[in-house]
Design a protein around this motif. Structure first.
Motif, short mmCIF file in Angstrom:
data_model
loop_
_atom_site.label_atom_id
_atom_site.label_comp_id
_atom_site.label_asym_id
_atom_site.label_seq_id
_atom_site.Cartn_x
_atom_site.Cartn_y
_atom_site.Cartn_z
N LYS A 52 0.83 -1.21 0.00
CA LYS A 52 0.00 0.00 0.00
C LYS A 52 0.86 1.26 0.00
O LYS A 52 0.59 2.21 -0.74
CB LYS A 52 -0.94 -0.01 1.21
CG LYS A 52 -1.92 1.15 1.25
CD LYS A 52 -2.75 1.32 0.00
CE LYS A 52 -3.80 0.27 -0.20
NZ LYS A 52 -4.64 0.57 -1.40
N GLU A 55 2.20 1.83 -3.39
CA GLU A 55 1.14 2.39 -4.23
C GLU A 55 1.01 3.89 -3.99
O GLU A 55 0.92 4.68 -4.94
CB GLU A 55 -0.18 1.68 -3.90
CG GLU A 55 -1.39 2.21 -4.61
CD GLU A 55 -2.67 1.57 -4.06
OE1 GLU A 55 -3.65 2.32 -3.87
OE2 GLU A 55 -2.68 0.35 -3.82
N PHE A 56 1.02 4.29 -2.72
CA PHE A 56 0.89 5.70 -2.38
C PHE A 56 2.08 6.52 -2.87
O PHE A 56 1.91 7.62 -3.39
CB PHE A 56 0.73 5.89 -0.86
CG PHE A 56 -0.59 5.45 -0.30
CD1 PHE A 56 -1.70 5.23 -1.09
CD2 PHE A 56 -0.71 5.25 1.07
CE1 PHE A 56 -2.92 4.83 -0.55
CE2 PHE A 56 -1.92 4.85 1.63
CZ PHE A 56 -3.03 4.65 0.82
N ASP A 59 1.96 6.96 -6.67
CA ASP A 59 0.96 7.97 -7.00
C ASP A 59 1.49 9.37 -6.69
O ASP A 59 1.28 10.31 -7.47
CB ASP A 59 -0.33 7.70 -6.21
CG ASP A 59 -1.38 8.76 -6.45
OD1 ASP A 59 -1.91 8.82 -7.58
OD2 ASP A 59 -1.66 9.53 -5.51
N SER A 60 2.19 9.51 -5.57
CA SER A 60 2.74 10.82 -5.19
C SER A 60 3.77 11.31 -6.19
O SER A 60 3.85 12.51 -6.47
CB SER A 60 3.37 10.76 -3.80
OG SER A 60 2.37 10.55 -2.84
N LEU A 111 -2.10 13.53 4.68
CA LEU A 111 -3.13 13.81 3.67
C LEU A 111 -4.08 14.92 4.13
O LEU A 111 -4.49 15.75 3.32
CB LEU A 111 -3.92 12.53 3.36
CG LEU A 111 -3.18 11.47 2.55
CD1 LEU A 111 -3.99 10.18 2.48
CD2 LEU A 111 -2.85 11.99 1.15
N GLU A 143 -9.70 12.35 -4.51
CA GLU A 143 -8.96 11.11 -4.31
C GLU A 143 -8.44 10.99 -2.88
O GLU A 143 -8.53 9.94 -2.25
CB GLU A 143 -7.79 11.06 -5.30
CG GLU A 143 -7.00 9.78 -5.23
CD GLU A 143 -5.82 9.79 -6.19
OE1 GLU A 143 -4.76 9.26 -5.81
OE2 GLU A 143 -5.94 10.34 -7.31
N GLN A 144 -7.91 12.08 -2.34
CA GLN A 144 -7.33 12.04 -0.99
C GLN A 144 -8.41 11.92 0.08
O GLN A 144 -8.18 11.26 1.10
CB GLN A 144 -6.43 13.25 -0.78
CG GLN A 144 -5.18 13.17 -1.62
CD GLN A 144 -4.48 14.48 -1.79
OE1 GLN A 144 -4.88 15.51 -1.25
NE2 GLN A 144 -3.40 14.48 -2.55
N LYS A 146 -11.13 10.20 -0.23
CA LYS A 146 -11.47 8.77 -0.25
C LYS A 146 -10.39 7.95 0.45
O LYS A 146 -10.70 7.03 1.21
CB LYS A 146 -11.67 8.29 -1.69
CG LYS A 146 -12.13 6.86 -1.79
CD LYS A 146 -12.41 6.47 -3.23
CE LYS A 146 -12.88 5.02 -3.31
NZ LYS A 146 -13.16 4.64 -4.71
N THR A 147 -9.14 8.28 0.21
CA THR A 147 -8.03 7.56 0.84
C THR A 147 -8.08 7.73 2.36
O THR A 147 -7.87 6.76 3.10
CB THR A 147 -6.67 8.04 0.28
OG1 THR A 147 -6.66 7.80 -1.14
CG2 THR A 147 -5.51 7.30 0.93
N MET A 150 -10.75 5.48 3.73
CA MET A 150 -10.32 4.08 3.73
C MET A 150 -9.31 3.80 4.84
O MET A 150 -9.40 2.79 5.53
CB MET A 150 -9.75 3.68 2.37
CG MET A 150 -10.77 3.63 1.28
SD MET A 150 -9.99 3.19 -0.28
CE MET A 150 -11.43 2.82 -1.26
N LEU A 151 -8.35 4.69 5.01
CA LEU A 151 -7.35 4.50 6.06
C LEU A 151 -7.97 4.60 7.45
O LEU A 151 -7.59 3.84 8.35
CB LEU A 151 -6.20 5.49 5.89
CG LEU A 151 -5.33 5.27 4.65
CD1 LEU A 151 -4.33 6.43 4.49
CD2 LEU A 151 -4.62 3.94 4.70
#
Length: 157
Positions: A52, A55-56, A59-60, A111, A143-144, A146-147, A150-151
Motif C-alpha cells: 500500500k 502504491e501511495f 501515486d505521489s 493527507l 482522491e485524498q 477517499k483515501t 479508507m485509512l
C-alpha cells in the motif's frame, strides 16, 4: 490589468505559483515519508502495508511531477532542493516509524494537511479563473478524501 500568456491576472498567477510550490514541497516530504514507511514497516500487517505504501508513493511521484509542470505552465519555477522542501512544508517528517498504526496515522495526518493546502489553492485558482489548477486540485482532493476514509476504516475509526 496585466495578463499572463495564458490570460490570467499576473498578480494572481504569482500567488498561485507560490502556493503550488508550497504544495510541491509538502508532497515531497509526504513522498519521502511514504518511502520510509515502505522500507521500515514491521509486524503482522507488513505485506499489506508494504504494498500500500508503494502504491501511495508511486501515486505521489505522479502528482509531484504534475504540480511541478503546472508551476512551469504558469511560467513559474518549481522548488527543487531538499532545503526548499523542508523550509516550505508543514507536513510532519516521519522518522523511524515501523509500527503499523503509527504509520497509517502519519499518512492520514499528512493527507489532511495536504487537503488544507489544496483547498486553499482551489479557492484562489477559482477566483483567478485558473481552470487548469482548479481541475488538478479538485481531482487531488476527491482522491485524498477517499483515501483518508479508507485509512480511517483500516484504523477502526
Amino acid at each position: 490589468m496585466n495578463k499572463t500568456i495564458l490570460g490570467l491576472n499576473q498578480q494572481e498567477n504569482l500567488i498561485l505559483v507560490d502556493k503550488l510550490n508550497g504544495l510541491l514541497a509538502n508532497f515531497q516530504i509526504y513522498y519521502q515519508n511514504l518511502r520510509g514507511l515502505h522500507w521500515n514497516i514491521k509486524g503482522k500487517n507488513f505485506f499489506e502495508l508494504h504494498v500500500k505504501f508503494e502504491e501511495f508513493y508511486t501515486d505521489s511521484q505522479v502528482k509531484i511531477d504534475d504540480i511541478a509542470e503546472r508551476i512551469l505552465t504558469l511560467q513559474g519555477k518549481p522548488l527543487h532542493t531538499f532545503l526548499d522542501y523542508i523550509n516550505n512544508s508543514s507536513v510532519l517528517v516521519g522518522k523511524g516509524i515501523s509500527n503499523d498504526i503509527e504509520a497509517v496515522e502519519l499518512v492520514v495526518n499528512s493527507l489532511s494537511e495536504l487537503l488544507k493546502i489544496e483547498r486553499d489553492i482551489l479557492k484562489i485558482s477559482d477566483e483567478a479563473n485558473d481552470e487548469g489548477t482548479n481541475s488538478m486540485m479538485s481531482d487531488f482532493i476527491a482522491e485524498q478524501e477517499k483515501t483518508i476514509w479508507m485509512l480511517n476504516s483500516w484504523l477502526g475509526r
